[in-house]
Design an enzyme around this catalytic site. Structure first.
Site: not given
Length: 380
Positions: A96-97, A99, A150, A220, A270, A310
């Site tokens: 991710d950035s 942000g 962002d 957002g 995610d 699992c």
């Protein structure tokens, strides 16, 4: 035609919805979509080894630019040979950035045209993150998929504020594209913002699509709005994005939201949800959430989920898991985290099969009823 390091291949569209079956090709392998991506904030998915993540079927994981910048530092990771080598993960990584983390520091940040000044949550020092810096950090990390820097406005902020915010985010995206030094082996995604305003989402998407990113994120959302509001935003946002590129809904991991996102044409998701709740003893099962620490499971010698194959469900009982978690044993957290990640990755596998069979709406109805959602309150 632009030669992107990240490409999307459409395999099939579902007949009755906007869902699509595909695959995303990256420099570190190909993974099927729709896909849920486990989150490895600090260059590790909490309590899980890379080998376990491969067993689960995670062809891609997410890591966090903000946290790795602060510790151990992106330049150190670059000297180690990049994030893949540093953490011994040879499949795809998305970063991710930063942000969203800055958004989370609302009380200690200041946003200007240049970037964001904020307090380092580790030591209180003053930090500055700009579009160029966010790209530089991710270039050093060497992730396969990067995010533009962002601003993530709150969902219920006033229209005028959100309009100024998305326009600045578009300018930041352009600056990030220019600063990107590794476009040949790292794909940079643009992030569509606009809160709940359709015209602002339209404006944001038009700006970013015009910049020709190899993929697009929808940001957002999952920030306090209702499930119905999220679906409404996806209804008018996803069709604005190119069909030949990946679409990524950020921060979403509740099973019903995953299915409803897929129905609206989203490819990637995610969230920290599965591992975070697992460490507290909350497990996702085919019959709904189960809090295994509850006293009623003290002598329950059955698996967490009778329908799950699992490792955890094949080898351990609810009683044993409860004992481990009550004793604060890390192994208990590992086992419940493994199960929850497997549950969501396997849910996406079932969703892909439902798309192939053109019966996603029936699958959704059946899943919601078994999981315990009131399907009438989950209309779409």
């Amino acid at each position: 035609m632009t030669n992107y390091p990240i490409t999307y291949r459409l395999i099939k569209k579902e007949k009755h919805t906007g869902a699509r079956l595909g695959e995303i090709i990256t420099p570190h392998g190909t993974f099927p979509t729709p896909m849920f991506m486990p989150v490895g904030t600090q260059a590790t998915v909490k309590t899980q080894s890379p080998e376990e993540l491969k067993e689960i079927g995670s062809g891609i994981i997410l890591s966090n630019t903000y946290h790795l910048w602060l510790r151990p530092g992106d330049e150190l990771i670059a000297r180690a040979g990049g994030l893949h080598k540093f953490m011994n993960w040879d499949q795809a990584i998305l970063t991710d950035s930063g942000g969203f983390q800055v958004y989370s520091l609302a009380d200690s940040r200041n946003i200007t045209e240049e970037g964001v000044t904020f307090k380092n949550h580790l030591n209180g020092s003053k930090m500055f993150l700009s579009p160029e810096k966010a790209i530089s950090i991710q270039n050093n990390l060497g992730s396969d998929i990067m995010m533009s820097f962002d601003e993530c406005p709150q969902f219920y902020q006033p229209y005028d504020y959100v309009k100024k915010s998305i326009e600045r985010t578009s300018r930041w995206a352009e600056r990030g594209l220019k600063a990107h030094r590794r476009p040949h082996d790292q794909g940079l995604f643009g992030i569509v913002q606009g809160a709940g305003f359709e015209d602002l989402r339209r404006q944001s998407a038009a700006d970013l699509v015009g910049m020709d990113f190899p993929g697009y994120s929808i940001g957002g959302l999952a920030v306090g709005e209702s499930h119905a509001e999220m679906n409404a935003v996806l209804d008018f946002t996803t069709p604005l994005l190119p069909e030949n590129k990946p679409r990524y809904l950020m921060g979403v991991g509740a099973p019903d939201s995953l299915i409803d996102g897929v129905i609206r044409g989203v490819d990637m998701f995610d969230c920290v949800l599965p591992t975070r709740i697992a460490r507290n003893g909350t497990c996702m099962t085919s019959e709904g959430r189960l809090v295994v620490k509850n006293a009623k499971f003290a002598e329950d010698f059955t698996p967490l989920d009778h329908n799950c194959d699992c490792y955890t469900c094949q080898h351990y009982t609810r009683a044993y898991l409860r004992h481990l978690l009550k004793a604060d044993e890390t192994f208990g957290m590992r086992l419940t985290s493994y199960h929850n990640l497997y549950f969501l990755v396997n849910l996406m596998k079932q969703v892909r099969q439902a798309i192939m069979d053109d019966n996603l709406l029936e699958f959704r109805q059946d899943f919601l009823e078994r999981y315990g959602y009131n399907s009438s309150s989950r209309n779409f």
